[in-house]
Design an enzyme around this catalytic site. Structure first.
Site, mmCIF file in Angstrom:
data_model
loop_
_atom_site.group_PDB
_atom_site.id
_atom_site.type_symbol
_atom_site.label_atom_id
_atom_site.label_comp_id
_atom_site.label_asym_id
_atom_site.label_seq_id
_atom_site.Cartn_x
_atom_site.Cartn_y
_atom_site.Cartn_z
ATOM 1 C CG ASP A 1 -37.427 12.537 7.380
ATOM 2 O OD1 ASP A 1 -38.149 12.792 6.391
ATOM 3 O OD2 ASP A 1 -35.980 12.136 7.473
ATOM 4 C CB THR B 1 -22.371 17.033 7.397
ATOM 5 O OG1 THR B 1 -23.513 16.471 8.003
ATOM 6 C CG2 THR B 1 -21.524 17.409 8.341
ATOM 7 N NE ARG C 1 -26.149 19.957 -1.877
ATOM 8 C CZ ARG C 1 -25.563 18.753 -1.725
ATOM 9 N NH1 ARG C 1 -24.797 18.585 -0.511
ATOM 10 N NH2 ARG C 1 -25.400 17.808 -2.704
ATOM 11 C CG ASP D 1 -18.258 19.296 5.162
ATOM 12 O OD1 ASP D 1 -17.048 19.574 5.002
ATOM 13 O OD2 ASP D 1 -18.572 18.469 4.146
ATOM 14 C CD GLU E 1 -20.606 24.405 -0.563
ATOM 15 O OE1 GLU E 1 -20.364 23.082 -1.465
ATOM 16 O OE2 GLU E 1 -20.874 24.214 0.326
ATOM 17 C CG HIS F 1 -19.151 20.282 0.118
ATOM 18 N ND1 HIS F 1 -20.045 20.948 -0.305
ATOM 19 C CD2 HIS F 1 -19.470 18.806 0.037
ATOM 20 C CE1 HIS F 1 -21.375 20.266 -0.612
ATOM 21 N NE2 HIS F 1 -20.698 18.933 -0.538
#
Length: 330
Positions: free
Chosen positions: A173, A232, A234, A258, A263, A295
């Site tokens: 991160d 999960t 983007r 997901d 999409e 999603h």
């Protein structure tokens, strides 16, 4: 305040109605926001939109000319809104910064477990009364190395869960969390190092210019052939073309998704009577080592309640002439 709620789904309306408690005059439509549907907002003070809606410059320009002053998002992400254009048009925008990190993290774990233990195949076999256990072998999560890309609210919960499975934890991160290091033994490393050493990689970053196609051919080539990748976050965090090549060449073992970069216009719709004209998605769905959900990671009662309450809270603040804590500033 008079509010038009775009992209309304049947599962969320009861929560919005309950949170609103007749305070605002809400109108619900299933249409997504676009430059073509912006005209439906004529006469409304505010609109509420979902992550599948599009608030580009042209759409925002139209909304402002129709008298819309506020946009209350029913999502964490706001990459579908041109924030600079909204500010230029004098439209205030607020999101739902934290509805339920548990919902997303737990869904990521569900994808991982279903893929690893071949639950979809096993269930399909049982429905045909096939009790053969061949080709259903998985692996213990205990002792495996899990790389968590993005250690914010959702990534922190994922860290806690995977620590409970007895995993070694690597993190990446731009802003490191010392508490995760102290509590769960997470070790921050460069992204390349994380990809090279992880048995499982879970993505929990927002979509922006820095994370767009973050997972690409270069990083996929660095992953173990046995690596499970879970997304999960983007869809466009992963370069789908590169991902398919990696799956076909067995550079990685499996993918749980997901979200999908294309999409829009597909997810949240019933397309069971037609075949989507999207070769990449069709390839992914056909692969036995890929698990796709549409999603739905956010879809828990707790999350829906929090989303609705925060959406109405943002509208309440604007009606009172105060600034919402969730207002997005460029």
């Amino acid at each position: 305040m008079k509010v038009l709620v775009y992209s309304t789904r049947g599962f969320e309306r009861p929560y919005i109605d309950a949170a609103n408690n007749s305070k605002h005059e809400l109108s619900f439509i299933s249409d997504s926001l676009s430059s073509a549907t912006a005209i439906k907002a004529v006469g409304y003070d505010a609109i509420s939109i979902f992550s599948s809606d599009e608030a580009c410059f042209l759409t925002l320009e139209k909304l402002r000319s129709f008298g819309v002053k506020y946009i209350s998002l029913r999502s964490v992400g706001y990459d579908n809104v041109n924030i600079k254009a909204a500010k230029r048009e004098g439209i205030k925008v607020a999101n739902v910064p934290a509805y339920s990190p548990y919902a997303i993290a737990e869904h990521a774990v569900a994808l991982l477990l279903a893929l690893n233990r071949k639950l979809i195949e096993a269930n399909a076999n049982i429905k045909r009364f096939n009790f053969d256990l061949n080709y259903l072998t998985g692996f213990d999560l205990n002792g495996k190395t899990v790389g968590i890309v993005g250690t914010g609210r959702i990534g922190s919960v994922m860290t806690k869960i995977m620590n409970g499975f007895g995993c070694t934890l690597l993190g990446y991160d731009v802003q490191e969390d010392n508490l995760l290091e102290e509590r769960y033994g997470l070790q921050y490393v460069p992204l390349e190092t994380l990809c090279e050493n992880s048995d499982i990689i879970s993505l929990h970053v927002p979509l922006n210019s820095d994370t767009h196609y973050m997972i690409n051919e270069d990083l996929l080539d660095k992953m173990k052939p046995s690596c499970y990748l879970i997304n999960t976050a983007r869809g466009a965090v992963v370069n789908t073309e590169d991902l398919i090549k990696a799956l076909e060449s067995k550079s990685i073992a499996a993918y749980g998704m997901d979200v999908y970069e294309n999409e829009k216009g597909l997810f949240f719709k019933d397309l069971s009577r037609e075949i989507p004209e999207d070769d990449m998605l069709l390839k992914l769905i056909a692969m036995p080592n890929v698990l796709v959900t549409g999603h739905q990671a956010f879809l828990t009662t707790e999350a829906l309640k929090n989303i609705a309450e925060t959406t109405i809270y943002n509208l309440d603040c604007w009606e009172k002439g105060t600034t919402s804590d969730n207002e997005i500033i460029t």
